[in-house]
Write an enzyme that holds these catalytic residues in place. Structure first.
Site, PDB file in Angstrom:
ATOM      1  N   ASN A  87       6.977  -2.252  -3.002  1.00  0.00           N
ATOM      2  CA  ASN A  87       6.430  -2.885  -1.797  1.00  0.00           C
ATOM      3  C   ASN A  87       4.908  -2.772  -1.702  1.00  0.00           C
ATOM      4  O   ASN A  87       4.257  -3.675  -1.182  1.00  0.00           O
ATOM      5  CB  ASN A  87       7.084  -2.242  -0.562  1.00  0.00           C
ATOM      6  N   TYR A 153      -4.579 -12.286  -5.567  1.00  0.00           N
ATOM      7  CA  TYR A 153      -3.301 -12.022  -4.897  1.00  0.00           C
ATOM      8  C   TYR A 153      -2.216 -12.981  -5.403  1.00  0.00           C
ATOM      9  O   TYR A 153      -1.098 -12.559  -5.725  1.00  0.00           O
ATOM     10  CB  TYR A 153      -3.510 -12.165  -3.385  1.00  0.00           C
ATOM     11  N   LYS A 157       1.195 -11.749  -7.510  1.00  0.00           N
ATOM     12  CA  LYS A 157       2.555 -11.962  -7.002  1.00  0.00           C
ATOM     13  C   LYS A 157       3.349 -12.869  -7.956  1.00  0.00           C
ATOM     14  O   LYS A 157       4.557 -12.674  -8.141  1.00  0.00           O
ATOM     15  CB  LYS A 157       2.513 -12.546  -5.587  1.00  0.00           C
ATOM     16  N   THR A 187       1.490  -6.926  10.270  1.00  0.00           N
ATOM     17  CA  THR A 187       1.071  -5.624   9.731  1.00  0.00           C
ATOM     18  C   THR A 187      -0.449  -5.608   9.605  1.00  0.00           C
ATOM     19  O   THR A 187      -1.124  -6.605   9.874  1.00  0.00           O
ATOM     20  CB  THR A 187       1.655  -5.409   8.319  1.00  0.00           C
TER      21      THR A 187
HETATM   22  N1  LIG Z   1       2.239  -8.740   5.867  1.00  0.00           N
HETATM   23  C1  LIG Z   1       2.585  -9.928   5.404  1.00  0.00           C
HETATM   24  O1  LIG Z   1       2.521 -10.960   6.113  1.00  0.00           O
HETATM   25  C2  LIG Z   1       3.075 -10.064   3.997  1.00  0.00           C
HETATM   26  C3  LIG Z   1       3.478 -11.348   3.561  1.00  0.00           C
HETATM   27  C4  LIG Z   1       3.946 -11.500   2.267  1.00  0.00           C
HETATM   28  C5  LIG Z   1       4.009 -10.396   1.435  1.00  0.00           C
HETATM   29  N2  LIG Z   1       3.603  -9.164   1.876  1.00  0.00           N
HETATM   30  C6  LIG Z   1       3.697  -8.053   0.954  1.00  0.00           C
HETATM   31  O2  LIG Z   1       4.412  -7.000   1.573  1.00  0.00           O
HETATM   32  C7  LIG Z   1       3.966  -5.744   1.040  1.00  0.00           C
HETATM   33  C8  LIG Z   1       3.621  -4.808   2.179  1.00  0.00           C
HETATM   34  O3  LIG Z   1       2.567  -5.395   2.924  1.00  0.00           O
HETATM   35  P1  LIG Z   1       2.106  -4.887   4.361  1.00  0.00           P
HETATM   36  O4  LIG Z   1       1.789  -6.098   5.123  1.00  0.00           O
HETATM   37  O5  LIG Z   1       3.064  -3.891   4.876  1.00  0.00           O
HETATM   38  O6  LIG Z   1       0.725  -4.176   3.941  1.00  0.00           O
HETATM   39  P2  LIG Z   1      -0.059  -2.969   4.589  1.00  0.00           P
HETATM   40  O7  LIG Z   1       0.247  -2.851   6.039  1.00  0.00           O
HETATM   41  O8  LIG Z   1      -1.466  -3.151   4.159  1.00  0.00           O
HETATM   42  O9  LIG Z   1       0.569  -1.689   3.842  1.00  0.00           O
HETATM   43  C9  LIG Z   1       0.366  -1.522   2.466  1.00  0.00           C
HETATM   44  C10 LIG Z   1       1.104  -0.292   1.952  1.00  0.00           C
HETATM   45  O10 LIG Z   1       0.765  -0.176   0.548  1.00  0.00           O
HETATM   46  C11 LIG Z   1       0.281   1.136   0.294  1.00  0.00           C
HETATM   47  N3  LIG Z   1      -0.793   1.158  -0.694  1.00  0.00           N
HETATM   48  C12 LIG Z   1      -1.904   0.381  -0.692  1.00  0.00           C
HETATM   49  N4  LIG Z   1      -2.714   0.750  -1.703  1.00  0.00           N
HETATM   50  C13 LIG Z   1      -2.097   1.782  -2.334  1.00  0.00           C
HETATM   51  C14 LIG Z   1      -2.431   2.599  -3.429  1.00  0.00           C
HETATM   52  N5  LIG Z   1      -3.601   2.458  -4.089  1.00  0.00           N
HETATM   53  N6  LIG Z   1      -1.572   3.568  -3.828  1.00  0.00           N
HETATM   54  C15 LIG Z   1      -0.405   3.744  -3.147  1.00  0.00           C
HETATM   55  N7  LIG Z   1      -0.019   2.992  -2.113  1.00  0.00           N
HETATM   56  C16 LIG Z   1      -0.863   2.030  -1.704  1.00  0.00           C
HETATM   57  C17 LIG Z   1      -0.270   1.618   1.641  1.00  0.00           C
HETATM   58  O11 LIG Z   1      -0.195   3.033   1.721  1.00  0.00           O
HETATM   59  P3  LIG Z   1      -1.465   4.019   1.668  1.00  0.00           P
HETATM   60  O12 LIG Z   1      -2.626   3.292   2.284  1.00  0.00           O
HETATM   61  O13 LIG Z   1      -0.997   5.232   2.391  1.00  0.00           O
HETATM   62  O14 LIG Z   1      -1.645   4.280   0.204  1.00  0.00           O
HETATM   63  C18 LIG Z   1       0.683   0.981   2.652  1.00  0.00           C
HETATM   64  O15 LIG Z   1       1.796   1.828   2.864  1.00  0.00           O
HETATM   65  C19 LIG Z   1       2.785  -6.076   0.123  1.00  0.00           C
HETATM   66  O16 LIG Z   1       3.231  -6.115  -1.216  1.00  0.00           O
HETATM   67  C20 LIG Z   1       2.366  -7.452   0.578  1.00  0.00           C
HETATM   68  O17 LIG Z   1       1.722  -8.165  -0.461  1.00  0.00           O
HETATM   69  C21 LIG Z   1       3.127  -8.970   3.137  1.00  0.00           C
END
Ligand SMILES: NC(=O)c1ccc[n+]([C@@H]2O[C@H](COP(=O)([O-])OP(=O)(O)OC[C@H]3O[C@@H](n4cnc5c(N)ncnc54)[C@H](OP(=O)(O)O)[C@@H]3O)[C@@H](O)[C@H]2O)c1
Length: 253
Positions: A87, A153, A157, A187
């Protein structure tokens, strides 16, 4: 698949990953979370049911060393049912080619591509005697549609999508894999998108409108749907899929 499995979730400290970890913990699974930061709220609610590792997935050498040390294998070995959810992901660097920067590109490719592929390989190796093992990559519509300003990005993906297709073609025993676009979720990543200057991401206004118009899903709702899908018999029937268009039968059958 049994409803209780040992589940590895990356990026469990916040956002969608925290909601996914919470959903599986509520369902009775043991969860191993990998992020740079712990999730104190989940630790308080679930105690030893949640194990957490502070790891920076942007450093492939550190991840390789952690995998060599054997914690992942110990968490998974002997379990009849095991799940890996890749994730953790980064949106940055946002901007046209030529203004992204080598370091930011390397960091994003490490988190978005190298780490999921390394973890998948280690997961498949560690679960070779499992009766049922499942890998889910959290992809994005951006892996399937090209957006100006998001080339890094989009490419990362798309790499996950194609990795899922190719691993599915390996046809390994008891292994299913899928790469899933989860929809648009409220988020920190969405806040980051809305804070991007228009010249770096020309489509930003579409995301502003989704927020003001109530068009974002909550992490908890998405996580519940995702859990049902991952545990369903239909999981992996399509290597590349989208939570918004999954037929109910694909989840329930
Ligand atoms: N939000 C959306 O609308 C959306 C849409 C499509 C896809 N996605 C995908 O869903 C996934 C989660 O997104 P989100 O929206 O929840 O993002 P987010 O709120 O930015 O959270 C990202 C997570 O990834 C971890 N992370 C980031 N860099 C890291 C690193 N260097 N090492 C370890 N962990 C790391 C962060 O933890 P730490 O900072 O504690 O490391 C955090 O728990 C992603 O793959 C994103 O591309 C999101």
């Amino acid at each position: 698949m049994p409803s209780i499995a040992n589940v590895v979730v990356t990026g469990h400290s916040r956002g969608l990953g925290a909601a996914i970890a919470s959903a599986f913990l509520e369902n009775g699974s043991q969860v191993l979370g990998l992020s740079r930061r712990h999730n104190p709220e989940l630790a308080a609610r679930f105690g030893h049911q949640l194990r957490q590792v502070e790891i920076d997935l942007s450093h492939p050498a550190a991840l390789a060393a952690w995998l060599d040390e054997g914690s992942l294998a110990r968490f998974l070995t002997g379990e009849t049912a095991a799940i890996l959810i890749n994730n953790a992901g980064l949106l940055q660097p946002v901007g046209q080619a030529g203004e992204q920067g080598a370091r930011a590109i390397a960091e994003a490719v490490a988190v978005n591509v190298a780490a999921p592929l390394m973890l998948s390989d280690a997961f498949v190796d560690a679960t070779r005697y499992s009766d049922d093992r499942r890998i889910l990559h959290i992809s994005s519509g951006a892996g399937r549609t090209a957006y100006a300003g998001w080339s890094l990005y989009c490419a990362s993906k798309a790499a996950l999508d194609h990795h899922a297709r190719a691993v599915a073609a390996d046809a390994l025993p008891a292994l299913r894999i899928a790469s899933l676009a989860p929809g648009v979720i409220d988020t920190a990543m969405q806040a980051e998108i809305r804070a991007t200057p228009l010249e770096r991401f020309p489509l930003r206004e579409r995301f502003d409108e989704l927020k003001t118009g109530g068009g974002l899903s909550t992490p908890a709702d998405v996580a519940r749907q995702l859990l049902d899908y991952v545990l369903s018999p239909g999981f992996g029937a399509q290597a590349v899929t989208d939570l918004r268009t999954l037929a109910p039968a694909a989840v329930a059958e």
